[in-house]
Design an enzyme around this catalytic site. Structure first.
Site, PDB file in Angstrom:
ATOM      1  CD1 TRP A 106      -2.046  -2.192   1.975  1.00  5.89           C
ATOM      2  CD2 TRP A 106      -2.840  -1.466   0.016  1.00  5.89           C
ATOM      3  NE1 TRP A 106      -2.981  -3.099   1.532  1.00  5.89           N
ATOM      4  CE2 TRP A 106      -3.480  -2.680   0.344  1.00  5.89           C
ATOM      5  CE3 TRP A 106      -3.178  -0.834  -1.180  1.00  5.89           C
ATOM      6  CZ2 TRP A 106      -4.440  -3.268  -0.477  1.00  5.89           C
ATOM      7  CZ3 TRP A 106      -4.138  -1.409  -2.004  1.00  5.89           C
ATOM      8  CH2 TRP A 106      -4.752  -2.613  -1.647  1.00  5.89           C
ATOM      9  CG  ASP A 177      -3.120   3.789   4.392  1.00  6.83           C
ATOM     10  OD1 ASP A 177      -4.136   3.621   5.096  1.00  6.83           O
ATOM     11  OD2 ASP A 177      -2.882   3.124   3.363  1.00  6.83           O
ATOM     12  CE  LYS A 201      -8.479  -2.754   5.367  1.00 12.35           C
ATOM     13  NZ  LYS A 201      -8.309  -3.767   4.386  1.00 12.35           N
TER      14      LYS A 201
HETATM   15  C1  LIG Z   1      -3.422  -0.188   4.665  1.00 13.71           C
HETATM   16  C2  LIG Z   1      -4.260  -0.107   3.437  1.00 13.71           C
HETATM   17  N1  LIG Z   1      -4.178   0.988   2.669  1.00 13.71           N
HETATM   18  C3  LIG Z   1      -4.916   1.117   1.564  1.00 13.71           C
HETATM   19  C4  LIG Z   1      -5.784   0.128   1.149  1.00 13.71           C
HETATM   20  C5  LIG Z   1      -6.593   0.309  -0.105  1.00 13.71           C
HETATM   21  O1  LIG Z   1      -7.916   0.565   0.241  1.00 13.71           O
HETATM   22  P1  LIG Z   1      -9.067   0.735  -0.843  1.00 13.71           P
HETATM   23  O2  LIG Z   1      -9.277  -0.597  -1.456  1.00 13.71           O
HETATM   24  O3  LIG Z   1     -10.214   1.234  -0.027  1.00 13.71           O
HETATM   25  O4  LIG Z   1      -8.620   1.748  -1.835  1.00 13.71           O
HETATM   26  C6  LIG Z   1      -5.912  -1.032   1.930  1.00 13.71           C
HETATM   27  C7  LIG Z   1      -6.848  -2.092   1.542  1.00 13.71           C
HETATM   28  O5  LIG Z   1      -7.116  -3.025   2.191  1.00 13.71           O
HETATM   29  C8  LIG Z   1      -5.127  -1.145   3.091  1.00 13.71           C
HETATM   30  O6  LIG Z   1      -5.198  -2.246   3.857  1.00 13.71           O
END
Ligand SMILES: Cc1ncc(COP(=O)(O)O)c(C=O)c1O
Length: 365
Positions: A106, A177, A201
């Site tokens: 991520w 994040d 989550k």
């Molecule tokens: C830590 C983290 N950041 C970003 C994301 C991406 O999220 P999204 O699918 O809502 O864009 C996730 C997805 O599980 C994640 O676990």
């Protein structure tokens, strides 16, 4: 596929289980929200009942996290990934740079997205060689002189790691994040310039994202920023610049109320630590399972583990599913297993998982 007649133990990483009490309340209010004769899903986002839902949810969130007045709290569409683009566009000018700590996919994705617009962004930590089991100790001396901000992923959903101690920086604003851990642990909002979290989550349905940002640290930009990514515009319009994901905001509000009733983040943190301990202790004391993440870096939200004999993987998963333990398969690049044990997962869910693991070890190990 086994068919269940009631709710099961759901260890999915996200979309993840929501508190049963919240789901029941939503069910009771589904067709007729508090005598309005309609569902929240059918209600105008400009109507008073929805404005009240929105205001109440932000009020509860502010109190749960002790968010200072100078921080804006905004609901965004587009998932956490949307912020990978919105943040650099709001925080960097042409030619400027930011530092990224790459603790997993991520963070890598967030950096790659920033790099499209700002080619000078830097990596100050790369956990790739450790298969992302390492977490850096981020201090000011690691921060580049020209960094306009430092970007981290505080909990790495896929690898099951987290910053046990969250960084505190003076040299540059910190942007985090917190998708997979916001509201699960205490934190000092003022250590961060921006915190964002996809809802799927610990907050509510996927597709909704929360952004908490220090309005005084938002730079003025001369370049165009797409309206829906523009922090100032979105905040000034109270998350209502366009039609927001209304039902998801309602669900998030119910989750925040549930958290307030449970005693808040401090109580959740203690419960979460006890839940994680039970699971990690079971793994560490077994001769069949092991956890690839060093103890200090282990996530309290996502516990990754393996079977020492991976030829038993399919059997383990099959048995777990038959026993009503869903969502334990590890992320595709990591393999093994992952139990996501967010706020909504009751201790009894972990107890059931642990007794299944022990029984599996006894019979197959
Ligand atoms: C830590 C983290 N950041 C970003 C994301 C991406 O999220 P999204 O699918 O809502 O864009 C996730 C997805 O599980 C994640 O676990």
């Amino acid at each position: 596929m086994v068919k269940f007649t009631s709710r099961i133990h759901n260890f999915n990483a996200g979309p993840a289980m929501l508190p049963t009490e919240v789901m029941e309340k939503a069910q009771r209010e589904f067709l007729n929200y508090q005598g309005t004769g309609m569902s929240v899903m059918e209600m105008s986002h400009r109507a008073k009942p929805f404005q009240d839902i929105l205001d109440r949810s932000i009020h509860h969130l502010r109190s749960l996290l002790s968010i200072p007045e100078r921080y804006g709290v905004v609901y965004y569409p587009g998932g956490a990934t949307f912020q990978f683009s919105a943040i650099p566009l709001n925080y960097l000018k042409e030619g400027e740079s930011a530092d990224f700590a790459l603790t997993g996919v991520w963070a890598v994705k967030a950096k790659e997205e920033a790099k499209k617009f700002y080619p000078n962004v830097k990596t100050i930590f790369d956990g790739k060689d450790s298969k992302y089991t390492e977490i850096p100790e981020l201090t000011d001396d690691l921060v580049s002189d020209d960094a306009k901000y430092v970007y981290i992923t505080s909990n790495n959903t896929i690898y099951g790691t987290r910053y046990k101690t969250l960084p505190k920086l003076k040299k540059a604003p910190l942007i985090a994040d917190m998708t997979s851990e916001l509201l699960s642990r205490k934190l000092n909002i003022e250590d961060f310039s921006v915190i964002f979290a996809g809802a799927q989550k610990n907050i509510g349905p996927s597709g909704l994202t929360l952004v908490i940002y220090d309005k005084e640290k938002l730079p003025k930009q001369n370049h165009p920023i797409p309206n829906l990514m523009n922090f100032e515009l979105m905040e000034k319009n109270g998350s209502l610049y366009n039609t927001p994901p209304t039902y998801s905001i309602y669900m998030a509000g119910l989750v925040f109320e549930w958290l307030v009733e449970k005693g808040g983040v401090e109580v959740m943190e203690k419960e979460n630590e006890a839940k994680a301990k039970l699971l990690y202790d079971t793994i560490d004391s077994s001769s069949l399972y092991n956890a690839p993440v060093p103890v200090n870096n282990r996530s309290v939200m996502n516990a990754v583990f393996r079977l020492k004999d991976d030829s038993l993987d399919a059997k383990f998963l099959e048995g777990a599913e038959a026993a009503g333990l869903a969502g334990l398969k590890g992320y595709r690049d990591v393999g093994g297993f992952r139990a996501s044990i967010y706020n909504a997962m009751p201790k009894s869910g972990i107890e059931t998982l642990v007794s299944y693991m022990k029984e599996f070890e006894r019979s197959k190990g």
